[in-house]
Design an enzyme around this catalytic site. Sequence first.
Site, PDB file in Angstrom:
ATOM      1  N   SER A 118      69.978  75.272 -60.486  1.00 23.98           N
ATOM      2  CA  SER A 118      69.511  76.451 -61.214  1.00 23.98           C
ATOM      3  C   SER A 118      70.374  76.655 -62.448  1.00 23.98           C
ATOM      4  CB  SER A 118      69.534  77.662 -60.273  1.00 23.98           C
ATOM      5  OG  SER A 118      69.017  78.792 -60.899  1.00 23.98           O
ATOM      6  N   HIS A 161      65.305  75.769 -61.493  1.00 27.05           N
ATOM      7  CA  HIS A 161      64.771  77.092 -61.853  1.00 27.05           C
ATOM      8  C   HIS A 161      64.746  77.216 -63.369  1.00 27.05           C
ATOM      9  CE1 HIS A 161      66.332  78.818 -57.789  1.00 27.05           C
ATOM     10  NE2 HIS A 161      65.190  78.163 -57.649  1.00 27.05           N
ATOM     11  N   ASP A 168      68.602  80.008 -53.174  1.00 25.16           N
ATOM     12  CA  ASP A 168      67.417  79.198 -52.914  1.00 25.16           C
ATOM     13  C   ASP A 168      67.876  77.779 -52.589  1.00 25.16           C
ATOM     14  OD1 ASP A 168      64.743  78.445 -52.772  1.00 25.16           O
ATOM     15  OD2 ASP A 168      64.536  78.133 -54.931  1.00 25.16           O
TER      16      ASP A 168
END
Lengths: 203, 275
Positions: free
Chosen positions: A14, A41, A134
């Site tokens: 991310s 992400h 996540d």
Amino acid sequence: MTKNGYKAIVIGISAGGLAALSKLFSFLPNGFPLPVIVVQHVAATSNRFIYTLFNNKCRLTIKEADDKEEIQAGFIYFAPPDYHLLIERDETFSLSIDAKVNHSRPSIDVLFESAVYVWSSGLIGILMTGANSDGAHGMRLIKEHGGLIIAQDPKTAEYPVMPQSAIDTARVDKILSIEGIGEWLRDDLVHLTRDVKNESRSG
Amino acid sequence: MKKTAIENIEITLLLDAIFERYGYDFRHYSRASIERRVRHFLSKSECDSISGMIPKLLHDESFFDIFVRDFSITVTDMFRDPFVYQSIRKNVVPILKTHPFVKVWHAGCATGEEAYSLAIILKEEGIYDKTTLFATDFNDGALDAAKKGIYALENAKKFTANYQAAGGTTSFSEYYHARYEAMALNQSLGKNITFANHNLVTDTIFGEMHLIMCRNVLIYFEKALQNRVLNLFSDSLVNGGILCLGTKESLMFSTISKLFAPMDENARLYQKKVL
């Protein structure tokens, strides 16, 4: 597939991902035996230009995953912005616009979980720099099915929360710097000895 | 046998049972999404296995209602992919303007965000009053939400930015009013929209349309089913009619590719050839 039974690598990343992936991919050699599938992400509106930036630094071909596309070694696939990326049992991609998972679409957990059902112990999961958790659940699932999981050493990560959450949630096999992960993939992966007798039945 | 292989059998049986009992056919949906949704539904149910849900689904219609509403809701934004709406303004609207009346089918409208987006475009281009927009979905829960046209207020900022990027000619705040935590779209936007239940997998063609929008629905289908639905669209369009797909969907490898000419490949706009 490698002789020791590995079939695919999934990477979740991310915040701080652009620089980290650029460095990681520079380690992967021609003829790298496994497909690499990445959820990074990104903002829903981001364009696809960033992936082509990597292409100059990488010997493998980098592309955005297409719906129903056949997954092949020699490629690094990225989830398209604002779609979840899933793996089908016939080793093709599916996309979805189901609700966000962990406030994210694409979600790392969605990719990792669907990949586990296809490749089970043949899967390698890597979780790197990021500011949320996540992917931690997906990492645990990979481990439970006999796959191998690697977390970027949080001390070396631009944003340590994501790799740390993997370490807290799952029994990770390796905790390495970006260079460490790159060298392991390049030099050690294919020489790793493991019992793959149970492998053949999962198909 | 591995646990995952057994689960695969359970899901096949569950989909067969639903089809036989209720006629909803999920058997040719892309499997990975289906599996994820079934597992998710299982985790919220009181059943302890996927096959354990089958008797309840067969005998308890209200349980199935909850299942099907929960099962298939997709989440989109107003003016998702603003460049697509920009291209519709530039390439599609001039063609629609030549018709005395306009029929549009938005297939798989889910909770309605993109149907209302199209209504706004057509309004600003001065052709909404002569348009009938059919917005269909098989999910009654999604249709109920679509008819209301009320969305979470936290979306307003994103929708506004999308609207502007889509070439909006006024201020997006003209189209809704904020109440508590919700944004309610102006009732007038729904004036010419007919929301109706239609199932792309089991129902047939839908009138003589000038424009069909179906974005991010085909990605949920296996290839053969994608082809079936694309043929349905082709048969539902007038000659010269336009088909708009999602940005990760294409006509290129389908059986109807020869019947269409790309209008804007990037925006996935295709025009049916006049034969």
